[in-house]
Scaffold this motif. Structure first.
Motif, PDB file in Angstrom:
ATOM      1  N   ASN A 153       0.841  -1.188   0.000  1.00 18.26           N
ATOM      2  CA  ASN A 153       0.000   0.000   0.000  1.00 18.26           C
ATOM      3  C   ASN A 153       0.875   1.237   0.000  1.00 18.26           C
ATOM      4  O   ASN A 153       1.846   1.328   0.757  1.00 18.26           O
ATOM      5  CB  ASN A 153      -0.901   0.028   1.236  1.00 18.26           C
ATOM      6  CG  ASN A 153      -2.210  -0.697   0.998  1.00 18.26           C
ATOM      7  OD1 ASN A 153      -2.551  -1.022  -0.136  1.00 18.26           O
ATOM      8  ND2 ASN A 153      -2.949  -0.955   2.064  1.00 18.26           N
ATOM      9  N   GLU A 181      -3.362   3.115  -1.613  1.00 21.50           N
ATOM     10  CA  GLU A 181      -3.536   2.574  -2.955  1.00 21.50           C
ATOM     11  C   GLU A 181      -2.551   1.415  -3.136  1.00 21.50           C
ATOM     12  O   GLU A 181      -1.365   1.554  -2.879  1.00 21.50           O
ATOM     13  CB  GLU A 181      -3.264   3.649  -4.010  1.00 21.50           C
ATOM     14  CG  GLU A 181      -3.354   3.133  -5.425  1.00 21.50           C
ATOM     15  CD  GLU A 181      -2.942   4.172  -6.439  1.00 21.50           C
ATOM     16  OE1 GLU A 181      -2.778   3.812  -7.615  1.00 21.50           O
ATOM     17  OE2 GLU A 181      -2.766   5.350  -6.053  1.00 21.50           O
ATOM     18  N   ARG A 206     -11.936   2.215   0.136  1.00 21.44           N
ATOM     19  CA  ARG A 206     -10.483   2.335   0.324  1.00 21.44           C
ATOM     20  C   ARG A 206     -10.172   3.205   1.550  1.00 21.44           C
ATOM     21  O   ARG A 206      -9.239   2.911   2.311  1.00 21.44           O
ATOM     22  CB  ARG A 206      -9.847   2.934  -0.929  1.00 21.44           C
ATOM     23  CG  ARG A 206      -9.890   2.024  -2.142  1.00 21.44           C
ATOM     24  CD  ARG A 206      -8.979   2.549  -3.247  1.00 21.44           C
ATOM     25  NE  ARG A 206      -9.042   1.723  -4.432  1.00 21.44           N
ATOM     26  CZ  ARG A 206      -8.342   0.599  -4.601  1.00 21.44           C
ATOM     27  NH1 ARG A 206      -7.547   0.176  -3.633  1.00 21.44           N
ATOM     28  NH2 ARG A 206      -8.439  -0.082  -5.720  1.00 21.44           N
ATOM     29  N   THR A 219      -8.056   1.852   4.818  1.00 21.18           N
ATOM     30  CA  THR A 219      -6.835   2.530   5.282  1.00 21.18           C
ATOM     31  C   THR A 219      -6.935   2.870   6.760  1.00 21.18           C
ATOM     32  O   THR A 219      -5.955   2.753   7.505  1.00 21.18           O
ATOM     33  CB  THR A 219      -6.586   3.795   4.452  1.00 21.18           C
ATOM     34  OG1 THR A 219      -6.511   3.452   3.065  1.00 21.18           O
ATOM     35  CG2 THR A 219      -5.298   4.477   4.870  1.00 21.18           C
TER      36      THR A 219
END
Length: 878
Positions: free
Chosen positions: A174, A183, A726, A730
Motif C-alpha cells: 500500500n 492505494e 479504500r 486505510t
C-alpha cells in the motif's frame, strides 16, 4: 517435389541482373531446398506444403522483379498513370480490390506484431540483448526453482562472465501520499547494481546505492516519472519528500525517466535489505537474479561458469543443492519462466503463423486476381493491337502487374493505417487475457514495432504479384495465335480449372465461415446467461483483500493470521455501519469468478467427479440471498475443530448425486482424507442453465484465507462506494490492501473482450469473403456475357427465346455455386456432428438456399446486359 530453383537461376543468369540476382536468389533457393529436404525426412506434411507455397511465392516475386527490370523508368511512369486512370474508371472493382487486399495485409501485420511482441520480445534498453537472468533448475524433476538470497550472494562475488550481478523481488504494498487513501501498488525491492545493469540515469536526484541496502540505513524510495507527475504534480522539489509504503515512511531520493519500469512494470523501487545470516540455506526469501554479460562473454560462457559454481554448491551443501543447477537465460525468458516459449516452439509457431498469413494472402489476392482477369479480358483487343505494334508479352504483363501494384500500394497504406488504429484495442485485449489484472511488462507497447512497416512493404509486392501476374500470364497466353485470328475476341480466353476451383472454394468459405460466428455468439450468450443467473450481481461491490507481510526474523504465521483476522472483522464491522451497505461477506472465491476443479467421490463407491471447492463465511448465503433448498445453513459450530460439514449446489445434486437427495451423504477428495458430511443444498449462484458447475462449499473463519474475496451488498450503484471502501480500509489498517475493486457483474464481463475481438475479426472476414465472392461471381458472368456476345447475337437473330439463352448462360456458373454451397454445408455438418438436430439441418439447408439466391442475384446485371444487346450491334462489334 522440386522447388523452382532452376527457373529462378535461369532468370538470374540473364544479363540485366546476373550478378545481383545470383547473389540474392541462389542462397534463398538453397535454403528452401535444404529446409524441404529436412521436412521430407521427419517433418509433418503441412510443413512441406508451406515450403512449396513459399517457393512459388519466391518464383512469382522474382518474375515480378525481372519484368520491372525489363522496362524503362519512363515506361513504368506511363504504366502507373494508365493504372490510376483505369482504377478511377472501374471504381467498383477498385473498392472491392482495395478492401480485400487491405484486409489481408491488415491481418498479416497484426499477426506479425503479435509474434514480434509476444514470441520474440526485445528489451528496450541500451544493450538489452546482453542482460541475462540466472534461474535455478531442479534436475530431479526437470522443474525450475527461484534462487534464494543465499544463492544470490554466492553468485555476486564469484561470477566473472556476468558483471553487476543484481537481484530483486516484487512486493505488493500500500502506498499513501499525504492524506490520500491507501492505494495498492507493485514495488520492486532491488539492489543498487540493477541500475548499472540497465544503464538508465534518473531525471532528478540519484538512484539507489549500496549504502541504502544496509539494515540500519533509513528507508528511501526511487519513483517513476508517472508517480512524480500524478502524485506530486511534477514538483521540482520532490527530492526529500516522503511517502508511506507498507505504513513505513520512505524518503524520495530520485525520479526515473518516463517509460522506465524495470524489472517488470514497477514505478516504485526500494533497496533490498535482507541479511542471509538470519535465514537457513534455501529458507531465505526467493529473489530473481540478473546481470549484464561482461565484455567478450557470451551466454554460453556464462552458462559454463554457472555449471562449475553449481557443482561446487552441490558438493558443499548436499542436503539442499544436490539436484539444483544454475542456468543463464535471456532476461525476458528468465522472468517469464516456463511460460516463455522455447526456440523450437517459437520456430513451430512461426511456421504456423506464416502459413496462415500466406494462405490468407493467397486466398484473398487470388480472388482479386479473378476480378482483374475478368477485367483484362475486356481489353483483349487493346492487347492484340499493342502486340501487333511490337509490344512483347513481358511488356504487357508488366503493365498488368503495375496496375495490380498500384492497387496493392493503396491497399497496403489502408491496411497499415487500419492496423495502427486496431493494434491498441487488440493489445489491450490480448494483454488482459494473458496477464489478467496484473501489470503489463514494460517491453510490450501499444504502438506498432519498427519492423512492421518493412513487413508491410514486403506484403504489398507479394500481394501485387499474386493478383497481377496470374491474370497477366493467363490473358497474354497465345497472343500471337489470337492476333492471326480473323475474328479477334471470338475465342481463346476462357476460365480454366483453377478459376473454377477458386469460385467453388470461395462460395464454400462463404457458407462455412458463419459457423465460427455462431460458435462465438453462442459462447458469448452462455457467459451473458451466467452473469445474470442466481442473484442481482449488479448490486455487489467485490474486492480482493490481502495484508502486507514482510518476512523478517522472528515473525510467525500465527501472528500474521491473528492480525489478518482482526483487520477483516474490523473492516466488516465498519462497513456494515455505513449507510447504504446492506451486507458484507467473505469467501476465497466469489460467484462469477474463476473456478477451480478437484476430484471428489461420494460414499456410494462410484466414480470420481470433478467439482469446485469454495470456502465461505458463515453469513455468505444470507448476504447473497441464496435460499436453502434442503437441509440447513452453516452455523458457528461448523467452525469447531473436527467439524466437517459442507453444503452443495443444485448442479452437484443433478450431476454428482444423480438427482437424489444428498443430505446426510458423505464425500471426500482423496483416499487418505476424512469424509465430509453434506448438510444442505442451495441454488446455483452465478451459474447459467447452460453451464455445468457442481460446487462444494466449506465454512471458514476470519483470517483463515489469504488473500480473501469480499462482497459488499449496496442499496445504490456499487461503483460510487469504491473510494469510500479504500478510505475505510486505510483507517482500519494501512497495510490492508484492496485490489480488483469492481462491481461483481464486471468480474466475468472482462472475458467478453477476447470473444468480442474474435467475433469482430471473423465477422470482417465473413464480410470480405462475401464481398469478394459476389464480385468474383459477377465478374465471371460479365466475362461469360462479353465472350459470348457474338453467339448471343446470332441466336437472337435466328429467333431464340430469351429465357433459353438466359438458362444456357446460367447453367455452368450456377453449377459452380451449387458445388460451393454443398461443400460449405458438408463442412458445417461435420463441424456440428457432435451436437446437431433436425432443426439445425433445416436451418443449414435454408441458409444454403439463401447463399445460392444471393449468388444468383449477382448474375442478374450481366445477363440483363447480354440479353439487351441488339443482334445487329453484336454482329457489328465482331
Amino acid at each position: 517435389m522440386k522447388l523452382p530453383g532452376s527457373r529462378l537461376r535461369a532468370i538470374a543468369a540473364r544479363p540485366f541482373a546476373a550478378e545481383t540476382m545470383a547473389r540474392l536468389v541462389d542462397p534463398a533457393i538453397a535454403d528452401l531446398q535444404a529446409e524441404y529436404a529436412e521436412a521430407s525426412r521427419r517433418g509433418p506434411r503441412w510443413r512441406r506444403t508451406a515450403i512449396r507455397i513459399r517457393g512459388l511465392i519466391a518464383l512469382v516475386t522474382m518474375l515480378a522483379a525481372h519484368t520491372i527490370h525489363r522496362v524503362s523508368l519512363q515506361g513504368v511512369s506511363l504504366d502507373v498513370r494508365l493504372a490510376l486512370r483505369l482504377l478511377v474508371k472501374h471504381m467498383g472493382l477498385t473498392l472491392v480490390g482495395v478492401v480485400a487486399m487491405a484486409f489481408a495485409i491488415w491481418c498479416g501485420l497484426l499477426g506479425f506484431e503479435l509474434y514480434v511482441q509476444l514470441m520474440r520480445p526485445t528489451m528496450p534498453l541500451e544493450g538489452g540483448d546482453r542482460i541475462v537472468g540466472v534461474v535455478m533448475t531442479n534436475a530431479a524433476d526437470a522443474g525450475e526453482d527461484t534462487p534464494t538470497l543465499h544463492d544470490f550472494t554466492a553468485w555476486r562475488t564469484a561470477l566473472t562472465s556476468i558483471e553487476h550481478v543484481a537481484a530483486f523481488r516484487s512486493r505488493e504494498l500500500n502506498v499513501i501520499v499525504g492524506d490520500e487513501a491507501a492505494e495498492p501498488v507493485e514495488a520492486a525491492e532491488i539492489t543498487a547494481a540493477a541500475f548499472q545493469v540497465t544503464q538508465v540515469r534518473p531525471v532528478r536526484g540519484r538512484t539507489l546505492i549500496e549504502a541504502d541496502e544496509k539494515l540500519s540505513a533509513p528507508p528511501v524510495v526511487l519513483v517513476g516519472e508517472h508517480v512524480w507527475r500524478t502524485k506530486f504534480a511534477s514538483d521540482p522539489g520532490v527530492i526529500g519528500r516522503e511517502l508511506r509504503l507498507a505504513n513505513v515512511a520512505h524518503t524520495i531520493v530520485g525520479v526515473m525517466p518516463e517509460g522506465f519500469r524495470f524489472p517488470w512494470a514497477q514505478h516504485y523501487w526500494v533497496p533490498l535489505k535482507l541479511d542471509v545470516v538470519n535465514f537457513d540455506r534455501r529458507q531465505s526469501p526467493s529473489v530473481r537474479v540478473f546481470g549484464r554479460l561482461a565484455p567478450g562473454a557470451t551466454l554460453e560462457t556464462a552458462q559454463q561458469e554457472l555449471g562449475v559454481l553449481g557443482g561446487v554448491a552441490a558438493a558443499q551443501f548436499p542436503d539442499t543443492h544436490t539436484h539444483l543447477r544454475p542456468r543463464a537465460l535471456p532476461y525476458i525468458r528468465s522472468v517469464f519462466g516456463g511460460s516463455y516459449s522455447s526456440s523450437s516452439e517459437r520456430v513451430l509457431i512461426t511456421q504456423i503463423l506464416g502459413t496462415i498469413v500466406v494462405m490468407l494472402l493467397v486466398l484473398i489476392c487470388g480472388n482479386v486476381a479473378l476480378l482483374l482477369f475478368a477485367r483484362a479480358t475486356t481489353r483483349e483487343t487493346e492487347m492484340l493491337v499493342r502486340a501487333a505494334l511490337g509490344a512483347s508479352r513481358g511488356r504487357i504483363v508488366a503493365q498488368l502487374f503495375v496496375e495490380a501494384l498500384v492497387l496493392a500500394v493503396i491497399a497496403g497504406i489502408a491496411g497499415a493505417v487500419a492496423a495502427q488504429a486496431a493494434w491498441g484495442y487488440i493489445f489491450d485485449v490480448v494483454t488482459f487475457t494473458i496477464f489478467e489484472e496484473g501489470p503489463v511488462p514494460f517491453w510490450l507497447h501499444r504502438d506498432l514495432s519498427p519492423g512492421t512497416i518493412p513487413f508491410a512493404l514486403l506484403l504489398t509486392p507479394v500481394a501485387a504479384a499474386i493478383a497481377g501476374f496470374l491474370p497477366g500470364l493467363k490473358v497474354t497466353r497465345g497472343l500471337g495465335a489470337r492476333l492471326r485470328q480473323t475474328t479477334p475476341g471470338g475465342g481463346g480466353l476462357r476460365f480454366g480449372g483453377m478459376w473454377t476451383v477458386l469460385i467453388v472454394m470461395q462460395v464454400a468459405v462463404m457458407v462455412a465461415v458463419p459457423f465460427f460466428l455462431h460458435i462465438i455468439r453462442a459462447e458469448k450468450a452462455r457467459h451473458t446467461e451466467a452473469l445474470t443467473a442466481g442473484f442481482q450481481s449488479g448490486q455487489y461491490l467485490s474486492a480482493l483483500v490481502s495484508l502486507d507481510w514482510n518476512r523478517t526474523p522472528g515473525s510467525t504465521v500465527e501472528q500474521f493470521v491473528a492480525r489478518l483476522s482482526r483487520g477483516q472483522q474490523e473492516l466488516e464491522r465498519r462497513l456494515e455501519a455505513e449507510p447504504g451497505v446492506l451486507g458484507v461477506t467473505f469467501a476465497d472465491r466469489l460467484p462469477l469468478k474463476d473456478i477451480t476443479n478437484s476430484s471428489a467421490q461420494l460414499d456410494d463407491g462410484g466414480r470420481d467427479h470433478w467439482v469446485s471447492r469454495e470456502w465461505i463465511a458463515l453469513d455468505f448465503f444470507d448476504v447473497m440471498d441464496a435460499p436453502v433448498l434442503a437441509g440447513r445453513r452453516f452455523h458457528s459450530g461448523d467452525l469447531l475443530q473436527g467439524a466437517r460439514s459442507v453444503i452443495v449446489n443444485q448442479s452437484f445434486v443433478r450431476l454428482v448425486s444423480g438427482g437424489r437427495n444428498p443430505i446426510g451423504r458423505r464425500i471426500r477428495y482423496r483416499q487418505d482424507e476424512p469424509w465430509y458430511e453434506i448438510v444442505g443444498v442451495i441454488e446455483d449462484l452465478g451459474v447459467g442453465a447452460s453451464e455445468q458447475d457442481p460446487r462444494i462449499h466449506h465454512p471458514i473463519g476470519p483470517g483463515r484465507s489469504h488473500p480473501v474475496q469480499m462482497a459488499i451488498l449496496t442499496s445504490s450503484d456499487p461503483k460510487l462506494f469504491a473510494s469510500r471502501l479504500r478510505t475505510i480500509a486505510t483507517a482500519v489498517d494501512p497495510q490492508l490492501r484492496l485490489t480488483e475493486v469492481m462491481p461483481l457483474d464486471q468480474a466475468r464481463a472482462s472475458s467478453f473482450k477476447l470473444l468480442e475481438m474474435l467475433f469482430r475479426t471473423i465477422g470482417m472476414l465473413a464480410a470480405i469473403v462475401l464481398l469478394v465472392s459476389l464480385s468474383g461471381i459477377y465478374s465471371v458472368f460479365a466475362f461469360t456475357a462479353a465472350r459470348r456476345t457474338r453467339e448471343i447475337g446470332i441466336r437472337m437473330a435466328l429467333g431464340a427465346d430469351r429465357r433459353q439463352i438466359a438458362a444456357v448462360m446460367f447453367r455452368r456458373p450456377m453449377i459452380h455455386v451449387a458445388l460451393g454451397v454443398l461443400l460449405g454445408l458438408v463442412v458445417r455438418v461435420v463441424m456440428l456432428s457432435d451436437d446437431i438436430s433436425p432443426g439445425d439441418l433445416a436451418r443449414l439447408a435454408f441458409y444454403g438456399l439463401v447463399v445460392a439466391a444471393v449468388c444468383a442475384l449477382a448474375t442478374v446485371g450481366p445477363v440483363r446486359r447480354a440479353l439487351g444487346v441488339q443482334p445487329t450491334e453484336a454482329l457489328r462489334a465482331e
